[in-house]
Design a protein around this motif. Structure first.
Motif, PDB file in Angstrom:
ATOM      1  N   UNK A  44       0.810  -1.209   0.000  1.00  0.00           N
ATOM      2  CA  UNK A  44       0.000   0.000   0.000  1.00  0.00           C
ATOM      3  C   UNK A  44       0.843   1.258   0.000  1.00  0.00           C
ATOM      4  N   UNK A  45       1.934   1.254   0.750  1.00  0.00           N
ATOM      5  CA  UNK A  45       2.817   2.427   0.788  1.00  0.00           C
ATOM      6  C   UNK A  45       3.475   2.646  -0.571  1.00  0.00           C
ATOM      7  N   UNK A  46       3.860   1.549  -1.234  1.00  0.00           N
ATOM      8  CA  UNK A  46       4.424   1.677  -2.581  1.00  0.00           C
ATOM      9  C   UNK A  46       3.408   2.271  -3.544  1.00  0.00           C
ATOM     10  N   UNK A  47       2.175   1.802  -3.457  1.00  0.00           N
ATOM     11  CA  UNK A  47       1.129   2.316  -4.339  1.00  0.00           C
ATOM     12  C   UNK A  47       0.861   3.785  -4.073  1.00  0.00           C
ATOM     13  N   UNK A  48       0.836   4.171  -2.794  1.00  0.00           N
ATOM     14  CA  UNK A  48       0.580   5.583  -2.508  1.00  0.00           C
ATOM     15  C   UNK A  48       1.716   6.460  -3.022  1.00  0.00           C
ATOM     16  N   UNK A  49       2.955   6.004  -2.877  1.00  0.00           N
ATOM     17  CA  UNK A  49       4.069   6.773  -3.446  1.00  0.00           C
ATOM     18  C   UNK A  49       3.884   6.953  -4.947  1.00  0.00           C
ATOM     19  N   UNK A  50       3.388   5.902  -5.613  1.00  0.00           N
ATOM     20  CA  UNK A  50       3.122   6.005  -7.046  1.00  0.00           C
ATOM     21  C   UNK A  50       1.998   7.004  -7.320  1.00  0.00           C
ATOM     22  N   UNK A  51       0.969   6.990  -6.472  1.00  0.00           N
ATOM     23  CA  UNK A  51      -0.138   7.942  -6.622  1.00  0.00           C
ATOM     24  C   UNK A  51       0.362   9.373  -6.570  1.00  0.00           C
ATOM     25  N   UNK A  86       4.088  14.292  12.549  1.00  0.00           N
ATOM     26  CA  UNK A  86       3.114  13.224  12.751  1.00  0.00           C
ATOM     27  C   UNK A  86       2.843  12.528  11.419  1.00  0.00           C
ATOM     28  N   UNK A  87       2.783  11.185  11.450  1.00  0.00           N
ATOM     29  CA  UNK A  87       2.566  10.441  10.212  1.00  0.00           C
ATOM     30  C   UNK A  87       3.663  10.702   9.217  1.00  0.00           C
ATOM     31  N   UNK A  88       4.902  10.558   9.661  1.00  0.00           N
ATOM     32  CA  UNK A  88       6.050  11.096   8.935  1.00  0.00           C
ATOM     33  C   UNK A  88       6.388  10.352   7.653  1.00  0.00           C
ATOM     34  N   UNK A  89       6.190   9.012   7.618  1.00  0.00           N
ATOM     35  CA  UNK A  89       6.595   8.270   6.426  1.00  0.00           C
ATOM     36  C   UNK A  89       8.072   8.479   6.142  1.00  0.00           C
ATOM     37  N   UNK A  90       8.392   8.891   4.922  1.00  0.00           N
ATOM     38  CA  UNK A  90       9.792   9.113   4.542  1.00  0.00           C
ATOM     39  C   UNK A  90      10.293  10.500   4.912  1.00  0.00           C
ATOM     40  N   UNK A  91       9.408  11.378   5.379  1.00  0.00           N
ATOM     41  CA  UNK A  91       9.756  12.773   5.739  1.00  0.00           C
ATOM     42  C   UNK A  91      10.344  13.545   4.557  1.00  0.00           C
ATOM     43  N   UNK A 220      -6.342  -2.691  -1.995  1.00  0.00           N
ATOM     44  CA  UNK A 220      -5.283  -3.286  -1.184  1.00  0.00           C
ATOM     45  C   UNK A 220      -5.726  -3.524   0.255  1.00  0.00           C
ATOM     46  N   UNK A 221      -6.696  -2.737   0.726  1.00  0.00           N
ATOM     47  CA  UNK A 221      -7.160  -2.948   2.099  1.00  0.00           C
ATOM     48  C   UNK A 221      -7.764  -4.343   2.251  1.00  0.00           C
TER      49      UNK A 221
END
Length: 321
Positions: A44-51, A86-91, A220-221
């Motif tokens: 899901x994180x990979x897909x969101x980065x693509x989004x 908050x919710x930093x991910x890759x920052x 993906x959920x």
């Protein structure tokens, strides 16, 4: 990476209990729903980065434009010793702020908080290397419940980017902002990114792109539930739907059953009628006066409000009164 760079207040059991609770409540509701945080496993994180790189998805580019243009001003106005995300991910976007604070001098600590230990391991190691004069203290936690874990002492700036606050319903936003204010001292700062109300013809494609990446992200959920809870969803039997609600001024992402089906998850037999929707995300859009009012109700004063050149996305700098 040295051990002191990362501290955790979540473990697999916490995450598992939270997932089971959300699934039990959401899938037995009259109008079925799931919270969007369960999109974000590794896939899901990979897909969101693509989004975020899609031509239709403007929020990331627009927010980055604001930060690029205003980071030095934010550093000068706040002059903080500690920066918390908050919710930093890759920052990635936050590096614009870290660069500005580094040039100004005075920032001692950066604290990224995220539910993903893997994301934090990678980002804290990279940040500690790239900003050698900065203490990087990663916190594995949930921003909806672990705000009391934030470091105290010295003036602080809490950063909440990406329009993520729009994923909370109005009552949840009010509770979050009140808890945020309770975690801060008078004179501390909050920097918050909010997607703005605009023509739905611009908003909807950002959640229903031509390449179908958002549709895959949405489904993906169900794959997360299949893997983590041994459920038997058929993700391809659900159509991706993105709807604009003009009354609530938010976008809803849903998964729509394309045929009648019965799904086994936990100890539940969950039935779906053909055409029945499962809501997976709400993404509220804001007006500047509404942002200021919600912040004021929680005990913040909006000091600055900026947008990108096209007026698509807003960033508010607020001070704790």
């Amino acid at each position: 990476m040295s051990a002191e760079l990362l501290e955790s207040y979540l473990d697999d059991q916490d995450i598992g209990r939270s997932l089971r609770r959300d699934v039990r409540v959401g899938l037995t509701a009259e109008a079925k729903w799931l919270p969007p945080k369960w999109f974000y496993d590794a896939r899901g994180s990979e897909l969101f980065d693509e989004i975020t790189r899609l031509p239709e998805y403007y929020p990331t580019r627009a927010e980055r434009a604001v930060l690029a243009g205003r980071a030095a001003e934010i550093a000068e106005l706040t002059g903080v010793k500690t920066l918390i995300e908050l919710g930093s991910g890759s920052s990635e976007k936050t590096r614009l702020l870290l660069d500005a604070f580094t040039r100004r001098g005075g920032l001692g600590t950066f604290v990224p908080l995220d539910v993903s230990v893997d994301a934090l391991r990678g980002s804290t190691a990279a940040l500690a290397t790239d900003y050698p004069g900065l203490r990087v203290r990663g916190i594995v936690g949930d921003f909806t419940r672990d705000l009391d874990r934030l470091p105290t002492g010295g003036r602080r700036l809490v950063v909440f980017l990406g329009g993520t606050i729009g994923n909370l319903l109005p009552a949840e936003r009010a509770e979050f902002l009140a808890r945020m204010r309770a975690a801060l001292e008078m004179g501390d700062w909050l920097l918050i990114g909010t997607d703005l109300v605009k023509d739905p013809a611009v908003i909807v494609p950002a959640y229903d792109d031509a390449a179908g990446v958002t549709a895959e992200f949405n489904r993906n959920v169900l794959r997360v539930l299949n893997r983590e809870l041994d459920a038997d969803f058929d993700p391809e039997a659900f159509a991706h739907v993105a709807l604009w609600d003009p009354d609530q001024e938010w976008i809803e992402m849903r998964l729509r059953a394309e045929r009648p089906m019965r799904v086994r998850v936990l100890d539940l037999d969950v039935t779906f009628a053909a055409g029945e929707d499962l809501r997976t995300e709400v993404s509220a859009k804001f007006r500047p006066e509404g942002i200021a009012a919600e912040l004021a109700a929680a005990g913040f004063h909006a000091e600055r409000f900026w947008t990108d050149p096209d007026g698509l996305f807003g960033v508010t700098l607020a001070r704790a009164d």
